[in-house]
Design an enzyme around this catalytic site. Sequence first.
Site, mmCIF file in Angstrom:
data_model
loop_
_atom_site.group_PDB
_atom_site.id
_atom_site.type_symbol
_atom_site.label_atom_id
_atom_site.label_comp_id
_atom_site.label_asym_id
_atom_site.label_seq_id
_atom_site.Cartn_x
_atom_site.Cartn_y
_atom_site.Cartn_z
ATOM 1 N N CYS A 2 0.857 -1.182 0.000
ATOM 2 C CA CYS A 2 0.000 0.000 0.000
ATOM 3 C C CYS A 2 0.898 1.239 0.000
ATOM 4 O O CYS A 2 2.005 1.219 0.530
ATOM 5 C CB CYS A 2 -0.942 0.114 1.197
ATOM 6 S SG CYS A 2 -1.977 -1.316 1.436
ATOM 7 N N ARG A 27 3.155 -0.045 -5.272
ATOM 8 C CA ARG A 27 3.030 -0.641 -3.939
ATOM 9 C C ARG A 27 1.690 -1.353 -3.755
ATOM 10 O O ARG A 27 1.450 -1.983 -2.723
ATOM 11 C CB ARG A 27 3.157 0.434 -2.865
ATOM 12 C CG ARG A 27 4.448 1.205 -2.915
ATOM 13 C CD ARG A 27 4.477 2.263 -1.849
ATOM 14 N NE ARG A 27 4.516 1.683 -0.536
ATOM 15 C CZ ARG A 27 5.617 1.338 0.107
ATOM 16 N NH1 ARG A 27 6.779 1.518 -0.460
ATOM 17 N NH2 ARG A 27 5.562 0.806 1.306
ATOM 18 N N TRP A 71 -3.098 -2.521 -1.505
ATOM 19 C CA TRP A 71 -2.817 -3.924 -1.840
ATOM 20 C C TRP A 71 -3.484 -4.707 -0.717
ATOM 21 O O TRP A 71 -3.001 -4.737 0.406
ATOM 22 C CB TRP A 71 -1.313 -4.165 -1.876
ATOM 23 C CG TRP A 71 -0.892 -5.512 -2.373
ATOM 24 C CD1 TRP A 71 -0.668 -5.880 -3.672
ATOM 25 C CD2 TRP A 71 -0.599 -6.667 -1.580
ATOM 26 N NE1 TRP A 71 -0.263 -7.193 -3.721
ATOM 27 C CE2 TRP A 71 -0.216 -7.703 -2.464
ATOM 28 C CE3 TRP A 71 -0.633 -6.943 -0.214
ATOM 29 C CZ2 TRP A 71 0.138 -8.974 -2.028
ATOM 30 C CZ3 TRP A 71 -0.278 -8.219 0.228
ATOM 31 C CH2 TRP A 71 0.098 -9.217 -0.682
ATOM 32 N N ASN A 97 -0.685 2.146 5.986
ATOM 33 C CA ASN A 97 0.076 1.108 5.292
ATOM 34 C C ASN A 97 0.670 0.198 6.363
ATOM 35 O O ASN A 97 1.353 0.684 7.263
ATOM 36 C CB ASN A 97 1.194 1.768 4.466
ATOM 37 C CG ASN A 97 2.186 0.755 3.943
ATOM 38 O OD1 ASN A 97 1.813 -0.385 3.656
ATOM 39 N ND2 ASN A 97 3.431 1.137 3.818
ATOM 40 N N GLY A 98 0.400 -1.097 6.258
ATOM 41 C CA GLY A 98 0.931 -2.042 7.247
ATOM 42 C C GLY A 98 -0.172 -2.991 7.691
ATOM 43 O O GLY A 98 -1.211 -3.103 7.024
ATOM 44 N N GLU A 452 16.163 -16.380 -12.199
ATOM 45 C CA GLU A 452 15.698 -15.003 -12.370
ATOM 46 C C GLU A 452 14.969 -14.843 -13.713
ATOM 47 O O GLU A 452 13.951 -14.151 -13.792
ATOM 48 C CB GLU A 452 16.891 -14.041 -12.267
ATOM 49 C CG GLU A 452 16.573 -12.579 -12.484
ATOM 50 C CD GLU A 452 15.579 -11.979 -11.487
ATOM 51 O OE1 GLU A 452 15.273 -12.611 -10.461
ATOM 52 O OE2 GLU A 452 15.086 -10.867 -11.757
ATOM 53 N N LYS A 456 11.103 -13.538 -13.980
ATOM 54 C CA LYS A 456 10.679 -12.384 -14.784
ATOM 55 C C LYS A 456 9.548 -12.810 -15.728
ATOM 56 O O LYS A 456 8.551 -12.116 -15.862
ATOM 57 C CB LYS A 456 11.841 -11.824 -15.623
ATOM 58 C CG LYS A 456 12.851 -11.007 -14.897
ATOM 59 C CD LYS A 456 12.421 -9.606 -14.572
ATOM 60 C CE LYS A 456 11.925 -9.416 -13.191
ATOM 61 N NZ LYS A 456 12.626 -9.741 -12.025
ATOM 62 N N GLU A 459 6.200 -13.579 -13.762
ATOM 63 C CA GLU A 459 5.516 -12.483 -13.066
ATOM 64 C C GLU A 459 4.876 -11.488 -14.022
ATOM 65 O O GLU A 459 3.850 -10.911 -13.692
ATOM 66 C CB GLU A 459 6.417 -11.795 -12.026
ATOM 67 C CG GLU A 459 7.587 -10.998 -12.544
ATOM 68 C CD GLU A 459 8.412 -10.362 -11.393
ATOM 69 O OE1 GLU A 459 9.625 -10.252 -11.550
ATOM 70 O OE2 GLU A 459 7.827 -9.990 -10.365
ATOM 71 N N HIS A 475 15.431 -35.214 -13.578
ATOM 72 C CA HIS A 475 14.903 -35.836 -12.359
ATOM 73 C C HIS A 475 13.461 -35.397 -12.101
ATOM 74 O O HIS A 475 13.112 -34.954 -11.011
ATOM 75 C CB HIS A 475 15.790 -35.477 -11.163
ATOM 76 C CG HIS A 475 17.202 -35.941 -11.316
ATOM 77 N ND1 HIS A 475 17.547 -37.281 -11.323
ATOM 78 C CD2 HIS A 475 18.356 -35.256 -11.519
ATOM 79 C CE1 HIS A 475 18.861 -37.389 -11.500
ATOM 80 N NE2 HIS A 475 19.365 -36.182 -11.633
ATOM 81 N N LYS A 574 5.575 -4.259 -5.394
ATOM 82 C CA LYS A 574 7.035 -4.144 -5.448
ATOM 83 C C LYS A 574 7.670 -4.246 -4.074
ATOM 84 O O LYS A 574 8.787 -4.709 -3.918
ATOM 85 C CB LYS A 574 7.392 -2.799 -6.070
ATOM 86 C CG LYS A 574 8.852 -2.665 -6.346
ATOM 87 C CD LYS A 574 9.129 -1.543 -7.289
ATOM 88 C CE LYS A 574 10.543 -1.621 -7.779
ATOM 89 N NZ LYS A 574 10.757 -2.774 -8.656
HETATM 90 C C1 G6P Z 1 8.618 -8.336 -4.421
HETATM 91 C C2 G6P Z 1 8.977 -7.705 -5.750
HETATM 92 C C3 G6P Z 1 10.212 -8.407 -6.327
HETATM 93 C C4 G6P Z 1 11.357 -8.356 -5.334
HETATM 94 C C5 G6P Z 1 10.952 -8.959 -3.986
HETATM 95 C C6 G6P Z 1 11.995 -8.688 -2.927
HETATM 96 O O1 G6P Z 1 8.140 -9.621 -4.602
HETATM 97 O O2 G6P Z 1 7.897 -7.785 -6.648
HETATM 98 O O3 G6P Z 1 10.601 -7.751 -7.527
HETATM 99 O O4 G6P Z 1 12.439 -9.071 -5.849
HETATM 100 O O5 G6P Z 1 9.738 -8.333 -3.529
HETATM 101 O O6 G6P Z 1 12.057 -7.300 -2.720
HETATM 102 P P1 G6P Z 1 13.284 -6.545 -2.124
HETATM 103 O O7 G6P Z 1 12.832 -5.122 -2.061
HETATM 104 O O8 G6P Z 1 13.527 -7.118 -0.766
HETATM 105 O O9 G6P Z 1 14.435 -6.732 -3.022
#
Ligand code: G6P
Length: 579
Positions: A2, A27, A71, A97-98, A452, A456, A459, A475, A574
């Site tokens: 949020c 957020r 969120w 937020n929280g 990674e 990507k 997501e 396996h 994020k």
């Molecule tokens: C969320 C974001 C990711 C990020 C992860 C960890 O899931 O969508 O892109 O890698 O959090 O976030 P941080 O801020 O700890 O790197």
Amino acid sequence: MCGIVGYIGRKTAAPIIIKGLKKLEYRGYDSFGIATIGSGIEICKHAGRISENARSALHLNGTIGIGHTRWATHGVPNDINAHPHTDCKNRIAIVHNGIIENYAILKRQLIARGHRFLSETDTEVIAHLIEENYKDNLLSAVQNIVPKLQGSFALLVISPEEERIIAARNASPLVIGIGDGEYFAASDMTPVLEYTERAVFLEDGDIASLSPANLEIYHGEKRVERSVELVDWSVEDTRKGGFAHYMLKEIYEQPQAFYDSTRTLDQETLPASVKKTSSVAIVACGSSFHAGLIFKYLLEETCGIPARIEYASEFKYFPPPVSCLVIGITQSGETADTLTALKQAKSHNCPTIAITNVPGSSVSRIADTTIFMRAGPEISVAATKSFIAQLAVLMQLVNLRSGEQFTKVLLHAHRAIEEVLLMDLSDAVSACKQAQSIFYVGRGPFYPVSLEGALKMKEISYIHAEGYAAGELKHGPFALLSKDTPVIAICMPDETYGVMISNIKEMKARGAPVIALGIEGDSELADIVDIFIPLPKTHKFVQILTSLVVFQLLAYHTAVALQRDVDKPRNLAKSVTVE
Ligand code: G6P
């Protein structure tokens, strides 16, 4: 998660808050709301995104206001659960937020005392608690109720009876921007940059009173001074600048982000704890975890320093590390699990280092030492330039601990990144966009690169994708291989080359189309795969970077081809501030 924004000053608050909330949509964006002080409290709140419904809030009057982009955690995203929330008498409006962990018991007590609740949120209890404590001083009312709240909060509170905003922080980010006769409050600096670069980052336990002429900060009841910091992020960095999406813009900013971030450290600024450590534990989540995994490979191979890595959320389930350096990697600096893991490491007397992108973020208040990468603000939910900047810092750590064997490599790496930005990936995109599922495989440090790449892809394109150590595919996952399940293999001319070629042949024999990343001119590889993506001939560190950039672009173009919401993928945020 949020995002929250507040404004108090001479200007009409609503347009400033709308603009600010749009910057914070990364957020959370399932609903939004704004409250201003006009004729009483004026509120506009809706399910859906502020970027698509901003006009509905433009009519709000007044020069004091607070806003929220959500969120959802407690209660589905609908108009009623959207913030702001109010008390029974409509004298108080709050955004939060929280998470209030003890909200259920507080709610039962408040209902028993006659309060009427409208929403399913945890947040609404705060409005009713303030109502009970509010006589003629909003600041005192907030100071009285904050000790009753368990959990995390960044709060903004207004009442038509006072010309001020009360802001409170505990374990959720909150920054106060200082303008000329005006103040801003926000979850981070991005909504504020347009107006001022002067900011105060509140500490946990701080409660602030913002009036047009004055900012007072209290820690609990005690008046305190907090230093004013200058944030040198550019407002241009928060705009799309002609790109179709923030993600593409941020991918293109990576050569600069890498170059700048390697320069955050040299032998003089290298923290003493890194200089002398003989073992390392890494904690991180999401993409940051993958950066940590790549670091583990490079550090062990190059410096002979053993490194253990855990998902931050799992760290507490293992025996604590004994006297080793614990490194928390988090681009946002706010990921709850990473913060908790670092606190735990500290409680076991381990020295701690944080690597983050966000000035003033919570992690920098927890770790003994913080290394700030220099990626600038990243708006798109999917981490790209912050990830490459993390690698810049981590590779520089390896370089400095290894007697600077890689200084030249790091100095020129941005050029190779620039080169791959211009690659045509249309064949690979065509193969991916119709896939049901995609496997990414590699060996050594290219295994986390595969993880990674798959992250990507899943997501932002919503195609199921999995990263695997290439040797593991036989396996289990082999059972899933078919013509609709492409495998993307990283095959570099190193000690893994021969076995990777064998693995690729095994996959082909089971009907899977293979897309391979290799080094330009590798005709042996090009001949056995369906699509060959040639990378420039470079050092292994740079091959890692260029492979990653190709994977980012592949995910991006596949998501665009499938008309996905690239910058705001469904259900994601994020900054994940809940455990
Ligand atoms: C969320 C974001 C990711 C990020 C992860 C960890 O899931 O969508 O892109 O890698 O959090 O976030 P941080 O801020 O700890 O790197």
